[in-house]
Write a protein that holds these residues in place. Structure first.
Motif, short mmCIF file in Angstrom:
data_model
loop_
_atom_site.label_atom_id
_atom_site.label_comp_id
_atom_site.label_asym_id
_atom_site.label_seq_id
_atom_site.Cartn_x
_atom_site.Cartn_y
_atom_site.Cartn_z
N LYS A 41 -1.09 67.27 44.62
CA LYS A 41 -0.07 66.65 45.90
C LYS A 41 1.15 66.87 45.59
O LYS A 41 1.69 66.75 44.27
N HIS A 42 2.01 67.44 46.34
CA HIS A 42 3.52 67.63 46.14
C HIS A 42 4.22 66.69 47.16
O HIS A 42 3.70 66.52 48.48
N GLU A 43 5.47 66.19 46.84
CA GLU A 43 6.04 65.11 47.57
C GLU A 43 7.30 65.17 47.45
O GLU A 43 7.79 65.72 46.52
N TYR A 61 5.65 70.62 49.78
CA TYR A 61 5.34 69.27 50.42
C TYR A 61 4.82 69.33 51.79
O TYR A 61 4.71 68.18 52.58
N ARG A 106 5.96 68.62 42.42
CA ARG A 106 4.55 68.22 42.30
C ARG A 106 4.40 66.69 41.85
O ARG A 106 5.25 66.30 41.21
N ALA A 107 3.50 65.96 42.42
CA ALA A 107 3.28 64.61 42.10
C ALA A 107 2.07 64.55 41.31
O ALA A 107 1.65 65.45 40.67
N GLN A 145 2.03 70.43 54.53
CA GLN A 145 0.64 70.93 54.56
C GLN A 145 0.35 72.47 54.91
O GLN A 145 -0.25 72.93 54.23
N VAL A 177 -0.81 68.67 50.61
CA VAL A 177 -2.01 68.73 49.52
C VAL A 177 -2.51 70.19 49.50
O VAL A 177 -2.75 70.48 50.60
N ILE A 181 4.42 64.63 52.44
CA ILE A 181 3.42 64.95 51.26
C ILE A 181 2.49 66.16 51.82
O ILE A 181 2.10 66.14 52.82
N THR A 214 -6.14 63.78 41.95
CA THR A 214 -7.17 64.10 42.95
C THR A 214 -8.63 64.52 42.15
O THR A 214 -9.51 64.91 42.91
#
Length: 221
Positions: A98-100, A47, A138-139, A49, A115, A113, A143
């Protein structure tokens, strides 16, 4: 612990967990690592960058059973997918995920977050340089178009099956005093469930500094 602290002050990366972290099964943070549960293979800080490069685990104490550490070479698994089903590899390298991470526990309030694709490759030669794999963080995949999501899940299943092959697993028992360095851009780690009191400390090292020092020492990096 003194040596780990010295390493942390020299090379560690400051994150939402501080420069150095200590954890046991007290659920003091909103993270499954702070439990006695088994943890499936994953890479950390998906999560972010830019996920952290090198991770250090230092076992301080364990009075109980279980708790072995699992290590899996993510690059090897990805290479097997590329060889068996290139279309799966291509999807995993192109679809942005997207990981959150959300927590609100005690004084810790974070909403991170990051991506990026599961497999990060250089576009000019398809060389893999980073794997971002974490089913805990993993969200929702929103996307790409719906039909791509279906194909992506098939590709992800193929990679997961390879990562879970017993011959790709290395189990290590971290006994008190033992320190483990993990390349978080390549190697997935996990944990079996444990009993009793288990305390670890560690940190994330700045990748550039570690590789710089390795080169100066004449090591391959």
């Amino acid at each position: 612990n003194t040596q780990t602290t010295a390493i942390a002050h020299l090379f560690s990366r400051e994150t939402i967990y501080g420069r150095m972290w200590y954890f046991t099964s007290d659920f003091s943070r909103g993270d499954t690592a702070y439990t006695k549960l088994a943890l499936d293979r994953h890479t950390d800080t998906t999560y972010f960058q830019e996920p952290c490069g090198i991770q250090v685990f230092h076992c301080l104490k364990h009075e109980g059973t279980g708790g072995r550490t699992l290590l899996v070479d993510g690059f090897h698994a990805a290479e097997q997918v590329l060889r068996q089903a290139p279309e799966h590899f291509e999807l995993l390298a192109k679809v942005p995920l997207k990981h959150e991470y959300v927590e609100s526990v005690g004084g810790c309030h974070n909403h991170m977050i990051g991506v990026g694709p599961v497999l990060n490759v250089y576009p000019w030669n398809n060389e893999l340089y980073l794997i971002r794999y974490n089913n805990y963080d993993r969200a929702v995949i929103n996307t790409v178009p719906h039909d791509v999501v279906h194909r992506w899940y098939r590709a992800h299943r193929a990679l997961t099956a390879e990562l879970r092959q017993p011959h790709n697993e290395l189990w290590v028992k971290l006994k008190p005093g033992k320190v483990l360095f993990v390349d978080n851009w390549r190697v997935l780690h996990g944990r079996e469930a444990f009993t009793g009191y288990r305390q670890l400390c560690g940190c994330y090292l700045t990748r550039d500094d570690v590789l710089n020092t390795a080169r100066l020492l004449g090591l391959q990096a």
